[in-house]
Design a protein around this motif. Structure first.
Motif, PDB file in Angstrom:
ATOM      1  N   ARG A 286       0.831  -1.210   0.000  1.00 45.14           N
ATOM      2  CA  ARG A 286       0.000   0.000   0.000  1.00 45.14           C
ATOM      3  C   ARG A 286       0.865   1.260   0.000  1.00 45.14           C
ATOM      4  NH1 ARG A 286      -5.598  -1.151   1.672  1.00 45.14           N
ATOM      5  NH2 ARG A 286      -5.739  -3.359   2.194  1.00 45.14           N
ATOM      6  N   LEU A 287       1.969   1.201   0.724  1.00 45.44           N
ATOM      7  CA  LEU A 287       2.864   2.362   0.741  1.00 45.44           C
ATOM      8  C   LEU A 287       3.514   2.570  -0.626  1.00 45.44           C
ATOM      9  CD1 LEU A 287       4.636   2.087   4.226  1.00 45.44           C
ATOM     10  CD2 LEU A 287       2.642   3.454   3.571  1.00 45.44           C
ATOM     11  N   VAL A 288       3.820   1.491  -1.323  1.00 46.11           N
ATOM     12  CA  VAL A 288       4.358   1.616  -2.683  1.00 46.11           C
ATOM     13  C   VAL A 288       3.340   2.329  -3.576  1.00 46.11           C
ATOM     14  CG1 VAL A 288       5.012   0.322  -4.749  1.00 46.11           C
ATOM     15  CG2 VAL A 288       5.948  -0.344  -2.522  1.00 46.11           C
ATOM     16  N   GLU A 289       2.062   1.959  -3.448  1.00 45.89           N
ATOM     17  CA  GLU A 289       1.018   2.629  -4.233  1.00 45.89           C
ATOM     18  C   GLU A 289       0.946   4.112  -3.893  1.00 45.89           C
ATOM     19  OE1 GLU A 289      -2.663   0.682  -3.581  1.00 45.89           O
ATOM     20  OE2 GLU A 289      -1.959  -1.284  -4.272  1.00 45.89           O
ATOM     21  N   LEU A 290       1.008   4.446  -2.618  1.00 46.42           N
ATOM     22  CA  LEU A 290       0.952   5.850  -2.214  1.00 46.42           C
ATOM     23  C   LEU A 290       2.151   6.620  -2.742  1.00 46.42           C
ATOM     24  CD1 LEU A 290      -0.278   5.636   1.504  1.00 46.42           C
ATOM     25  CD2 LEU A 290      -1.533   6.537  -0.460  1.00 46.42           C
ATOM     26  N   GLN A 291       3.329   5.997  -2.688  1.00 45.12           N
ATOM     27  CA  GLN A 291       4.527   6.689  -3.163  1.00 45.12           C
ATOM     28  C   GLN A 291       4.473   6.897  -4.673  1.00 45.12           C
ATOM     29  OE1 GLN A 291       8.085   5.539  -1.178  1.00 45.12           O
ATOM     30  NE2 GLN A 291       9.441   6.199  -2.833  1.00 45.12           N
ATOM     31  N   ARG A 292       3.754   6.057  -5.374  1.00 46.70           N
ATOM     32  CA  ARG A 292       3.618   6.215  -6.820  1.00 46.70           C
ATOM     33  C   ARG A 292       2.554   7.254  -7.200  1.00 46.70           C
ATOM     34  NH1 ARG A 292       3.498  -0.038  -9.105  1.00 46.70           N
ATOM     35  NH2 ARG A 292       5.689  -0.094  -9.780  1.00 46.70           N
ATOM     36  N   SER A 293       1.760   7.683  -6.244  1.00 45.35           N
ATOM     37  CA  SER A 293       0.654   8.599  -6.540  1.00 45.35           C
ATOM     38  C   SER A 293       1.169  10.017  -6.774  1.00 45.35           C
ATOM     39  CB  SER A 293      -0.347   8.596  -5.380  1.00 45.35           C
ATOM     40  OG  SER A 293       0.219   9.235  -4.244  1.00 45.35           O
ATOM     41  N   ASP A 294       0.258  10.892  -7.179  1.00 49.30           N
ATOM     42  CA  ASP A 294       0.627  12.294  -7.433  1.00 49.30           C
ATOM     43  C   ASP A 294       1.142  12.983  -6.184  1.00 49.30           C
ATOM     44  OD1 ASP A 294      -0.141  11.994 -10.039  1.00 49.30           O
ATOM     45  OD2 ASP A 294      -2.147  12.838  -9.752  1.00 49.30           O
ATOM     46  N   LEU A 295       0.729  12.505  -5.013  1.00 51.03           N
ATOM     47  CA  LEU A 295       1.166  13.106  -3.750  1.00 51.03           C
ATOM     48  C   LEU A 295       2.336  12.353  -3.138  1.00 51.03           C
ATOM     49  CD1 LEU A 295      -2.347  13.848  -2.194  1.00 51.03           C
ATOM     50  CD2 LEU A 295      -0.822  15.432  -3.358  1.00 51.03           C
ATOM     51  N   GLY A 296       2.949  11.496  -3.949  1.00 55.34           N
ATOM     52  CA  GLY A 296       4.069  10.704  -3.466  1.00 55.34           C
ATOM     53  C   GLY A 296       5.382  11.126  -4.086  1.00 55.34           C
ATOM     54  N   GLY A 297       6.056  10.169  -4.704  1.00 54.68           N
ATOM     55  CA  GLY A 297       7.381  10.447  -5.259  1.00 54.68           C
ATOM     56  C   GLY A 297       8.456  10.286  -4.203  1.00 54.68           C
ATOM     57  N   THR A 298       9.636  10.775  -4.509  1.00 54.40           N
ATOM     58  CA  THR A 298      10.742  10.720  -3.546  1.00 54.40           C
ATOM     59  C   THR A 298      10.857  12.063  -2.846  1.00 54.40           C
ATOM     60  OG1 THR A 298      12.370  11.426  -5.186  1.00 54.40           O
ATOM     61  CG2 THR A 298      11.984   9.062  -4.960  1.00 54.40           C
ATOM     62  N   ALA A 299      11.402  12.049  -1.651  1.00 54.50           N
ATOM     63  CA  ALA A 299      11.482  13.274  -0.848  1.00 54.50           C
ATOM     64  C   ALA A 299      12.426  14.297  -1.448  1.00 54.50           C
ATOM     65  CB  ALA A 299      11.929  12.927   0.569  1.00 54.50           C
ATOM     66  N   THR A 300      13.356  13.865  -2.299  1.00 58.47           N
ATOM     67  CA  THR A 300      14.333  14.799  -2.866  1.00 58.47           C
ATOM     68  C   THR A 300      13.838  15.457  -4.142  1.00 58.47           C
ATOM     69  OG1 THR A 300      15.376  12.920  -3.980  1.00 58.47           O
ATOM     70  CG2 THR A 300      16.327  13.644  -1.886  1.00 58.47           C
ATOM     71  N   ALA A 366       7.891  -4.350  -9.169  1.00 59.24           N
ATOM     72  CA  ALA A 366       8.649  -5.087 -10.181  1.00 59.24           C
ATOM     73  C   ALA A 366       8.348  -4.617 -11.600  1.00 59.24           C
ATOM     74  CB  ALA A 366       8.344  -6.582 -10.059  1.00 59.24           C
ATOM     75  N   ASP A 367       7.183  -4.001 -11.837  1.00 65.86           N
ATOM     76  CA  ASP A 367       6.819  -3.588 -13.190  1.00 65.86           C
ATOM     77  C   ASP A 367       7.554  -2.331 -13.629  1.00 65.86           C
ATOM     78  OD1 ASP A 367       5.447  -2.221 -11.194  1.00 65.86           O
ATOM     79  OD2 ASP A 367       3.834  -1.651 -12.567  1.00 65.86           O
ATOM     80  N   SER A 368       8.232  -1.652 -12.706  1.00 65.84           N
ATOM     81  CA  SER A 368       9.008  -0.468 -13.063  1.00 65.84           C
ATOM     82  C   SER A 368      10.360  -0.554 -12.364  1.00 65.84           C
ATOM     83  CB  SER A 368       8.273   0.812 -12.647  1.00 65.84           C
ATOM     84  OG  SER A 368       9.099   1.942 -12.858  1.00 65.84           O
ATOM     85  N   GLU A 369      11.366  -0.963 -13.130  1.00 67.97           N
ATOM     86  CA  GLU A 369      12.671  -1.190 -12.517  1.00 67.97           C
ATOM     87  C   GLU A 369      13.263   0.087 -11.935  1.00 67.97           C
ATOM     88  OE1 GLU A 369      16.726  -3.183 -14.133  1.00 67.97           O
ATOM     89  OE2 GLU A 369      14.836  -4.206 -14.609  1.00 67.97           O
ATOM     90  N   ALA A 370      13.035   1.215 -12.604  1.00 67.80           N
ATOM     91  CA  ALA A 370      13.589   2.476 -12.102  1.00 67.80           C
ATOM     92  C   ALA A 370      12.990   2.831 -10.742  1.00 67.80           C
ATOM     93  CB  ALA A 370      13.330   3.604 -13.095  1.00 67.80           C
ATOM     94  N   GLU A 371      11.655   2.719 -10.634  1.00 67.17           N
ATOM     95  CA  GLU A 371      10.998   2.999  -9.352  1.00 67.17           C
ATOM     96  C   GLU A 371      11.460   2.019  -8.289  1.00 67.17           C
ATOM     97  OE1 GLU A 371       6.656   5.037  -9.992  1.00 67.17           O
ATOM     98  OE2 GLU A 371       6.809   2.871 -10.241  1.00 67.17           O
ATOM     99  N   MET A 372      11.564   0.767  -8.659  1.00 69.36           N
ATOM    100  CA  MET A 372      11.949  -0.249  -7.692  1.00 69.36           C
ATOM    101  C   MET A 372      13.312   0.057  -7.086  1.00 69.36           C
ATOM    102  SD  MET A 372      12.561  -4.333  -8.281  1.00 69.36           S
ATOM    103  CE  MET A 372      14.082  -4.054  -9.218  1.00 69.36           C
ATOM    104  N   TRP A 373      14.307   0.383  -7.940  1.00 69.31           N
ATOM    105  CA  TRP A 373      15.652   0.628  -7.423  1.00 69.31           C
ATOM    106  C   TRP A 373      15.737   1.947  -6.654  1.00 69.31           C
ATOM    107  CZ3 TRP A 373      18.609  -3.170  -6.586  1.00 69.31           C
ATOM    108  CH2 TRP A 373      18.600  -4.283  -7.435  1.00 69.31           C
ATOM    109  N   THR A 374      14.903   2.906  -7.034  1.00 70.24           N
ATOM    110  CA  THR A 374      14.862   4.154  -6.257  1.00 70.24           C
ATOM    111  C   THR A 374      14.361   3.880  -4.848  1.00 70.24           C
ATOM    112  OG1 THR A 374      14.478   5.508  -8.220  1.00 70.24           O
ATOM    113  CG2 THR A 374      13.844   6.462  -6.103  1.00 70.24           C
TER     114      THR A 374
END
Length: 386
Positions: A286-300, A366-374
């Protein structure tokens, strides 16, 4: 409610007299409105106060105030100007100030009794109950008061507030205010009211209500009570409900953000059993889904190199504003960090949990390698913002 308003006005008058006893123009003089209000109360004390034993002290204090005002002021000795400046606070204003302070305390006790009597009345309207619950929270926030605590315990106020919180027929507003009042009672004296919270339906009612105020109250209780309330949530299966709120409707951003705060608190304070239960409920996914949302992303994301004076101040300000606008930024690594630096897990357990988080991140992203490694990099080394 008119009686309470009148008592509040009298308490304000007593404070004016207490703080301005030596200044006739500011409320301490015999002709000031504040002093006149107290004297009017004294004049009617035979009819108004004589029938209630709780008010005998107040009646006595008002009589002493009237006597003091009616007695002639002591003749002031003549001093040189400088000595007169130093000695100008003569005896009578000091006594008046002390008396006014005592009268204010007695009036507060009267207000407390009247408020609780009305709050516990079965025929009270929703509007009045809302007003009284808000006033109770405000009163509790003033800090520990042994007399008020005794009154709370004698009146059964906690049980009444808890019943209101658990009453599904009550309005959402009333239940929200009851939730905040429960938290205020625990903060008022944790050693007295925590047992009541853990033995009754309050915690489950907070989770079931799932409003912004009830979740704020729940998070406040978790912070105050720590592991015992987390064990309670785990034992009664309430952690699953909290995690489900992370997937609330998109417009309920505040609910999802407060639910995230709840799981981060559990991550910091919870034992291994509670952490494992959250993992089994799909917390990381669920946290992965939230981080992928418009209000998510990485903190940097949103950092800028421009405008920095070398101290990093401008960059931090820009980044902080960006993170505040995106409450789910780097939420996976935030959970991992809370568990790693927290109090609930032992060293070996922290390593095991971190490996489990990494495993689940690999599967969920797993469906997005870039997101996964980030996400994996943030879990391994932490985000620069958290």
């Amino acid at each position: 409610m008119a009686v309470l308003e009148a008592l509040e006005a009298l308490k304000k008058a007593s404070k004016d007299v207490e703080h301005n006893a030596d200044d006739d123009s500011a409320g301490g003089g015999c002709d000031s409105p504040s002093m006149k209000a107290l004297l009017v109360l004294q004049n009617g004390s035979d009819d108004l106060l004589s029938g209630d034993p709780h008010l005998s002290t107040l009646s006595s204090l008002l009589f002493r105030l009237k006597s003091l005002l009616s007695s002639p002021s002591p003749k002031k000795p003549r001093f040189p100007p400088f000595q007169s400046f130093l000695l100008r606070r003569h005896r009578k204003p000091t006594e008046i100030s002390i008396l006014a302070g005592s009268i204010g305390s007695e009036l507060q006790s009267w207000i407390d009794r009247e408020s609780l009597d009305r709050l516990l009345s079965p025929s009270i309207s929703d509007d009045d109950k809302s007003t009284l619950l808000a006033a109770l929270e405000s009163r509790l926030s003033l800090g520990l008061d042994r007399g008020f605590q005794e009154l709370l315990l004698r009146s059964g106020a906690y049980s009444a507030v808890e019943s209101t919180l658990a009453d599904t027929t009550a309005s959402r507003r009333v239940r929200d205010l009851a939730a905040l009042a429960v938290l205020a009672m625990v903060r008022f004296n944790k050693s007295v009211f925590v047992g009541e919270v853990l033995m009754g339906p309050a915690v489950r009612s907070l989770v079931a209500l799932s409003s912004a105020d009830s979740l704020r109250a729940l998070n406040g209780l978790i912070s105050a009570v720590r592991s015992p309330i987390i064990d309670y949530l785990h034992a009664h299966g309430e952690l699953a409900t909290i995690i489900a709120l992370l997937s609330a409707e998109e417009e309920d951003v505040e609910i999802r953000a407060l639910a995230l705060d709840s799981v981060l608190l559990v991550g910091y304070l919870g034992r291994k059993e509670a952490i494992d239960a959250m993992m089994e409920e799909g917390l990381v996914e669920r946290l992965v889904e939230l981080q992928r949302s418009d209000l998510g992303g990485t903190a940097t994301e949103g950092e800028t190199d421009g405008g920095d004076d070398g101290s990093g101040g401008a960059g931090r300000e820009r980044r902080g504003g960006d993170v505040e606008a995106r409450p789910f930024a780097s939420c996976v690594s935030r959970l991992a960090i809370q568990m790693e630096v927290g109090e609930g897990l032992r060293g070996r357990e922290k390593r095991e949990v971190k490996l489990e988080v990494l495993r689940r991140v690999r599967e969920a992203a797993a469906d997005s390698e870039a997101e996964m490694w980030t996400m994996i990099a943030e879990v391994l080394w932490g985000s620069t913002c958290w």
